[in-house]
Design a protein around this motif. Structure first.
Motif, PDB file in Angstrom:
ATOM      1  N   VAL A 184      32.897 -11.499  -7.745  1.00  6.03           N
ATOM      2  CA  VAL A 184      34.304 -11.321  -7.333  1.00  6.03           C
ATOM      3  C   VAL A 184      34.349 -12.919  -7.622  1.00  6.03           C
ATOM      4  CG1 VAL A 184      35.701 -10.662  -5.731  1.00  6.03           C
ATOM      5  CG2 VAL A 184      33.805  -8.959  -6.919  1.00  6.03           C
ATOM      6  N   ASP A 185      34.254 -13.673  -6.601  1.00  8.63           N
ATOM      7  CA  ASP A 185      34.397 -15.002  -6.527  1.00  8.63           C
ATOM      8  C   ASP A 185      34.912 -15.854  -7.425  1.00  8.63           C
ATOM      9  OD1 ASP A 185      35.226 -17.555  -5.162  1.00  8.63           O
ATOM     10  OD2 ASP A 185      33.324 -18.564  -5.808  1.00  8.63           O
ATOM     11  N   SER A 186      34.296 -15.340  -9.527  1.00  3.23           N
ATOM     12  CA  SER A 186      33.654 -16.290 -10.121  1.00  3.23           C
ATOM     13  C   SER A 186      34.727 -15.447 -11.362  1.00  3.23           C
ATOM     14  CB  SER A 186      33.189 -16.146 -11.252  1.00  3.23           C
ATOM     15  OG  SER A 186      33.351 -16.707 -12.632  1.00  3.23           O
ATOM     16  N   LEU A 187      35.263 -14.446 -10.685  1.00  5.40           N
ATOM     17  CA  LEU A 187      36.840 -13.018 -11.224  1.00  5.40           C
ATOM     18  C   LEU A 187      37.935 -14.169 -10.643  1.00  5.40           C
ATOM     19  CD1 LEU A 187      37.244 -10.974 -13.385  1.00  5.40           C
ATOM     20  CD2 LEU A 187      37.091 -10.017 -11.424  1.00  5.40           C
ATOM     21  N   HIS A 188      37.866 -14.137  -9.609  1.00  2.22           N
ATOM     22  CA  HIS A 188      39.029 -14.820  -8.416  1.00  2.22           C
ATOM     23  C   HIS A 188      39.118 -16.546  -9.482  1.00  2.22           C
ATOM     24  CE1 HIS A 188      40.807 -17.004  -5.448  1.00  2.22           C
ATOM     25  NE2 HIS A 188      41.915 -15.289  -5.565  1.00  2.22           N
ATOM     26  N   ARG A 189      38.754 -17.443  -9.705  1.00  2.00           N
ATOM     27  CA  ARG A 189      38.983 -18.454 -10.562  1.00  2.00           C
ATOM     28  C   ARG A 189      39.175 -18.529 -11.796  1.00  2.00           C
ATOM     29  NH1 ARG A 189      33.456 -19.506  -8.210  1.00  2.00           N
ATOM     30  NH2 ARG A 189      32.688 -19.705  -9.750  1.00  2.00           N
ATOM     31  N   ASP A 190      39.014 -17.268 -12.053  1.00  2.00           N
ATOM     32  CA  ASP A 190      39.403 -17.337 -14.009  1.00  2.00           C
ATOM     33  C   ASP A 190      40.985 -16.600 -13.093  1.00  2.00           C
ATOM     34  OD1 ASP A 190      36.674 -17.809 -14.592  1.00  2.00           O
ATOM     35  OD2 ASP A 190      36.153 -14.870 -14.957  1.00  2.00           O
ATOM     36  N   LEU A 191      40.746 -15.918 -12.714  1.00  2.00           N
ATOM     37  CA  LEU A 191      42.424 -15.266 -12.394  1.00  2.00           C
ATOM     38  C   LEU A 191      43.266 -17.019 -11.552  1.00  2.00           C
ATOM     39  CD1 LEU A 191      44.446 -13.010 -13.197  1.00  2.00           C
ATOM     40  CD2 LEU A 191      43.935 -12.306 -10.289  1.00  2.00           C
ATOM     41  N   TYR A 192      42.730 -18.030 -11.771  1.00  4.65           N
ATOM     42  CA  TYR A 192      43.407 -17.862 -10.278  1.00  4.65           C
ATOM     43  C   TYR A 192      43.497 -20.424 -11.127  1.00  4.65           C
ATOM     44  CZ  TYR A 192      45.395 -14.717  -7.817  1.00  4.65           C
ATOM     45  OH  TYR A 192      45.874 -12.914  -8.017  1.00  4.65           O
ATOM     46  N   ALA A 193      41.951 -20.446 -11.365  1.00  6.47           N
ATOM     47  CA  ALA A 193      42.101 -21.871 -11.481  1.00  6.47           C
ATOM     48  C   ALA A 193      42.673 -22.609 -12.272  1.00  6.47           C
ATOM     49  CB  ALA A 193      40.494 -22.408 -10.659  1.00  6.47           C
ATOM     50  N   GLY A 194      42.800 -23.649 -12.591  1.00  5.54           N
ATOM     51  CA  GLY A 194      43.043 -24.387 -13.133  1.00  5.54           C
ATOM     52  C   GLY A 194      42.301 -24.458 -14.709  1.00  5.54           C
ATOM     53  N   THR A 195      42.297 -25.329 -15.619  1.00  4.10           N
ATOM     54  CA  THR A 195      41.606 -25.350 -16.846  1.00  4.10           C
ATOM     55  C   THR A 195      42.703 -25.881 -17.707  1.00  4.10           C
ATOM     56  OG1 THR A 195      40.412 -24.039 -18.434  1.00  4.10           O
ATOM     57  CG2 THR A 195      42.376 -22.836 -17.389  1.00  4.10           C
ATOM     58  N   ASP A 196      41.430 -26.779 -18.506  1.00  2.39           N
ATOM     59  CA  ASP A 196      42.074 -27.691 -19.553  1.00  2.39           C
ATOM     60  C   ASP A 196      42.074 -26.260 -20.920  1.00  2.39           C
ATOM     61  OD1 ASP A 196      41.841 -30.212 -18.347  1.00  2.39           O
ATOM     62  OD2 ASP A 196      39.542 -30.135 -19.319  1.00  2.39           O
ATOM     63  N   ARG A 197      41.766 -25.434 -20.778  1.00  2.00           N
ATOM     64  CA  ARG A 197      42.473 -24.199 -22.246  1.00  2.00           C
ATOM     65  C   ARG A 197      43.574 -23.638 -21.436  1.00  2.00           C
ATOM     66  NH1 ARG A 197      36.363 -21.980 -23.204  1.00  2.00           N
ATOM     67  NH2 ARG A 197      37.312 -21.426 -24.806  1.00  2.00           N
ATOM     68  N   ARG A 198      44.835 -23.966 -21.591  1.00  6.49           N
ATOM     69  CA  ARG A 198      44.968 -23.198 -20.159  1.00  6.49           C
ATOM     70  C   ARG A 198      45.934 -22.159 -21.062  1.00  6.49           C
ATOM     71  NH1 ARG A 198      50.144 -27.955 -19.527  1.00  6.49           N
ATOM     72  NH2 ARG A 198      49.143 -27.785 -22.143  1.00  6.49           N
ATOM     73  N   TYR A 199      46.286 -22.414 -22.616  1.00  2.00           N
ATOM     74  CA  TYR A 199      47.214 -20.597 -24.011  1.00  2.00           C
ATOM     75  C   TYR A 199      46.237 -20.017 -23.503  1.00  2.00           C
ATOM     76  CZ  TYR A 199      51.136 -23.407 -24.215  1.00  2.00           C
ATOM     77  OH  TYR A 199      52.420 -24.508 -24.201  1.00  2.00           O
ATOM     78  N   GLU A 200      44.784 -20.565 -23.805  1.00  2.00           N
ATOM     79  CA  GLU A 200      43.371 -19.071 -23.887  1.00  2.00           C
ATOM     80  C   GLU A 200      43.623 -18.388 -22.435  1.00  2.00           C
ATOM     81  OE1 GLU A 200      38.883 -18.366 -24.463  1.00  2.00           O
ATOM     82  OE2 GLU A 200      39.972 -20.596 -25.344  1.00  2.00           O
TER      83      GLU A 200
END
Length: 736
Positions: free
Chosen positions: A598-614
């Motif tokens: 769940v924590d990983s899913l939360h980061r997938d949904l909200y955290a910053g990433t370099d792969r912005r458009y994807e």
């Protein structure tokens, strides 16, 4: 590998009775492991009582501490080796003989549960039994508790075996009644939609309350023309009003800490400050009135680049000390200002630790709930809600032993102070420590004296005298004593123990039967109160300590775990991922792998990433699949998951320029109660107060995904996998 597999493993804490000494005896005499075969009562050796009553065990683990026992320098571990040699000798002992590989002496550094759980777990891993028995009523209670906790943690069926009634082993879970537990947890956490399964005829009411928690008045406005069964016209009218609905959504959700909840906090704060300004406009000095009016106007824009928290602090510092009133009070409230400033960063939901709720929010919640129609609505359905933000109270159950021959009872008083201090340091919100001292007939007088002495530090009462040989009856009596504190009212201040925010069990010396009854009653009460359960240990020299590496969570396997898995699944269906993560943290370590997912899913949904458009199209795809029937939350999250985590404010302009659908979603988001709707209504601007149609939002999300490169189900697939894991866990461990 064992030459013969072990079906039943017997854990036995070695104690004075195994050496031939009476409890608390100071007599000096030789150790006698065998004893008189014809002896009875306390003179009869515990293992003889066990084996001569037909108890079947394939292997034996002797739990023995390395501290010396009178009259000589030998340790319990050394005596354990002698006992093992006797059990494995050609003639055996107590009518039983075991092979050498089926008897093990497990050395324990100190007579505490936390020192025993590790060695006991190692023994379980070595023997890999199908089930195990733990003797009770002989030797250190803490060692037996350590073996019990280790077996629960390993998910090996475990029964407690009273040495004086070995024909009636019992399992703790068989003494815990979970009736109505899931409903209690749904009710406490105000998961309104899911309550329809317990009250299908009231489903229309649950849908209205569920919509109110989204600050969505559209359902109530449609129902107003036809009337709602079970609701007065005034109650329906109240549900159509926007500001009361926003208040309800804020207070019911503020402790969850989701992204939407941060937005509700910002909306509530500005509306609350504006309301105070209106009430005091004629009494404020002209300079202060100008300051506060200007602040409200700037916060209405709520541009994060301006630093909303900084603006509030600046105005607070400029208000003269001589200025009194509501506006001055809220602007000088440093705790509330920091809470608001944290929410204004748009990143507060990403932090694992949240600050405690400000006292002002708790106080305002109590004021709000006095007029909350949900209390009366629920009572009409035969239910009583919990105070919206809990009570802050912590229930502590603790057994009282015999104690030393010490009239002032210094040791007992010191123990109570350690317990009270520890609870006060570890609770989440202000409230009372509500201590219940569990006593036998032998210890009731001591417990009552301690309760009288401790009443200035905590609400302390004695429960007893409790039976020492009937765990089920003792557990029932404890439960009835807890109920006797009074019925809940649905609002703060009822005094009911059902409203406590946590139940803490203290493992310490005392009658084993009462200690085990404390566990069953404590687990059962945590299900009744729908609150977290923690078990800690009171040691003689180191105060309060966790009983195991999991910080005292293992007993949650006896009840809360499957309920928490179901609740987390409910939260996931609303994409309340932080809520799901928090709920799973109230369970045992068995839920930790799913919690990490769940924590990983939360980061997938909200955290910053370099792969912005994807990442952007994956996030919008998830929202479109899960929340498209909840238009305002969908619009709000669609923007919140992209800006500023993926696209800063400068890049955002370019993104919306290439995606008209995303620009329209932002417009709808800004028109929601989570953003600027209240501000615009306060400015008397014409504004739609109901959300757009779900089909409109669904189409916009699909277009936005296409504008960003096309549908991408990667995060949605992970989401589905976590949902399946929660469903499987709840089904596999569901309470009867």
């Amino acid at each position: 590998m064992m030459s013969r597999p072990v079906k039943t493993l017997l854990f036995h804490p070695l104690g004075a009775g195994d050496l031939g000494f009476l409890p608390r005896s100071q007599a000096i005499k030789p150790v006698d492991l065998e004893g008189d075969p014809n002896a009875t009562g306390l003179e009869r050796r515990p293992l003889r009582k066990i084996f001569t009553t037909g108890v079947e065990a394939d292997a034996v683990v002797l739990l023995a501490t390395v501290n010396a026992h009178r009259p000589g320098a030998a340790t319990f571990a050394e005596y354990g080796q002698l006992l093992r040699e006797g059990l494995c000798s050609p003639q055996g002992m107590f009518g039983r003989r075991f092979s050498a590989e089926h008897v093990r002496v497990v050395e324990v550094a100190e007579p505490t549960a936390r020192h025993c759980t590790g060695p006991a777990a190692a023994a379980l891993a070595h023997f890999t039994p199908r089930e195990c028995l733990v003797t009770s009523g002989s030797g250190s209670y803490a060692l037996g508790a350590g073996a019990l906790l280790a077996a629960l943690d390993a998910r090996i069926p475990v029964s407690l075996l009273p040495v004086d009634d070995a024909t009636t082993p019992y399992r703790l879970e068989d003494l815990i009644t979970p009736a109505g537990a899931l409903r209690n947890w749904l009710l406490r956490h105000r998961f309104w939609a899911e309550l329809a399964q317990f009250d299908p005829s009231g489903a229309h009411i649950w849908r209205l309350l569920d919509a109110r928690q989204r600050a969505d008045v559209s359902l109530a406005r449609r129902a107003r023309h036809e009337g709602v069964r079970g609701l007065s016209d005034g109650q329906v009218e109240k549900l159509t009003e926007l500001w009361p609905s926003v208040q309800a959504a804020f207070f019911e959700r503020v402790a969850r800490g989701e992204a939407i909840d941060q937005s509700l906090l910002r909306a509530w704060y500005v509306r609350h400050l504006a309301g105070r300004l209106e009430r005091e406009r004629d009494t404020l000095s002209a300079p202060v009135r100008t300051l506060v009016t200007g602040l409200v106007e700037k916060l209405t824009v709520r541009d994060p680049r301006q630093g909303c928290g900084t603006l509030v602090r600046q105005v607070g510092r400029r208000i003269p000390e001589s200025q009194t009133g509501e506006c001055a009070a809220i602007l000088r409230d440093h705790q509330l200002t920091q809470f608001y400033a944290d929410a204004a960063t748009h990143t507060a939901h990403l932090r694992e630790q949240r600050p405690h709720l400000p006292t002002t929010v708790i106080d305002q919640a109590e004021v709000w709930e006095r007029g909350d129609l949900a209390v009366d609505l629920l009572k009409s359905r035969g239910m009583t809600p919990w105070p919206v933000l809990g009570s802050g109270d912590v229930l502590v159950l603790m057994c009282v032993g015999v104690g030393r021959d010490d009239a002032p009872d210094v040791q007992g008083k010191q123990a109570l102070l350690q317990v009270i201090d520890w609870v006060e340091q570890h609770r989440d919100n202000p409230g009372r420590v509500r201590l219940r001292l569990l006593a036998s007939a032998e210890t009731t007088a001591r417990a009552e004296a301690l309760a009288t002495w401790a009443c200035t530090r905590a609400e302390t009462e004695t429960v007893g005298p409790l039976p020492v040989a009937d765990v089920a009856r003792a557990g029932d009596e404890i439960h009835r004593a807890l109920e006797a504190a009074g019925p809940p009212t649905g609002r703060s201040g009822s005094g009911s123990l059902r409203d406590v925010d946590e139940t803490v069990l203290i493992i310490n010396p005392g009658k084993p039967g009462i200690g085990n009854a404390m566990i069953t009653a404590g687990v059962a009460w945590s299900l009744t109160a729908a609150c977290p359960l923690r078990v800690v240990e009171l040691t003689r020299d180191q105060g309060i300590r966790p009983v195991a590496r999991d910080a005292g969570r293992v007993l949650r396997r006896l009840g809360p775990d499957p309920l928490l898995a179901e609740l987390a699944g409910c939260a996931l269906r609303r994409l309340d991922l932080r809520t799901a993560w928090t709920l799973l943290g109230h369970g045992s370590s068995a839920l930790d792998p799913i919690r990490e997912s769940v924590d990983s899913l939360h980061r997938d949904l909200y955290a910053g990433t370099d792969r912005r458009y994807e990442s952007a199209r994956q996030r919008l795809t998830l929202i479109g699949r899960v929340l498209s029937d909840q238009p305002w939350p969908a619009c709000h999250l669609a923007i919140e998951v992209l800006r500023p985590a993926l696209f800063n404010w400068g890049a955002w302009t370019a993104v919306t320029a290439r995606s008209p659908a995303l620009e329209e979603l932002e417009r709808l988001r800004n028109s929601s109660p989570y953003a600027h709707l209240l501000d615009r209504l306060r400015q008397r601007r014409r504004q739609r107060v109901v959300p757009p149609e779900p089909d409109v939002v669904r189409a916009l999300l699909a277009h936005a995904v296409n504008d960003l490169g096309g549908m991408d189900d990667m995060i949605f697939a992970r989401y589905q996998r976590v949902c399946r894991e929660l469903q499987a866990f709840a089904a596999a461990h569901r309470l009867c």
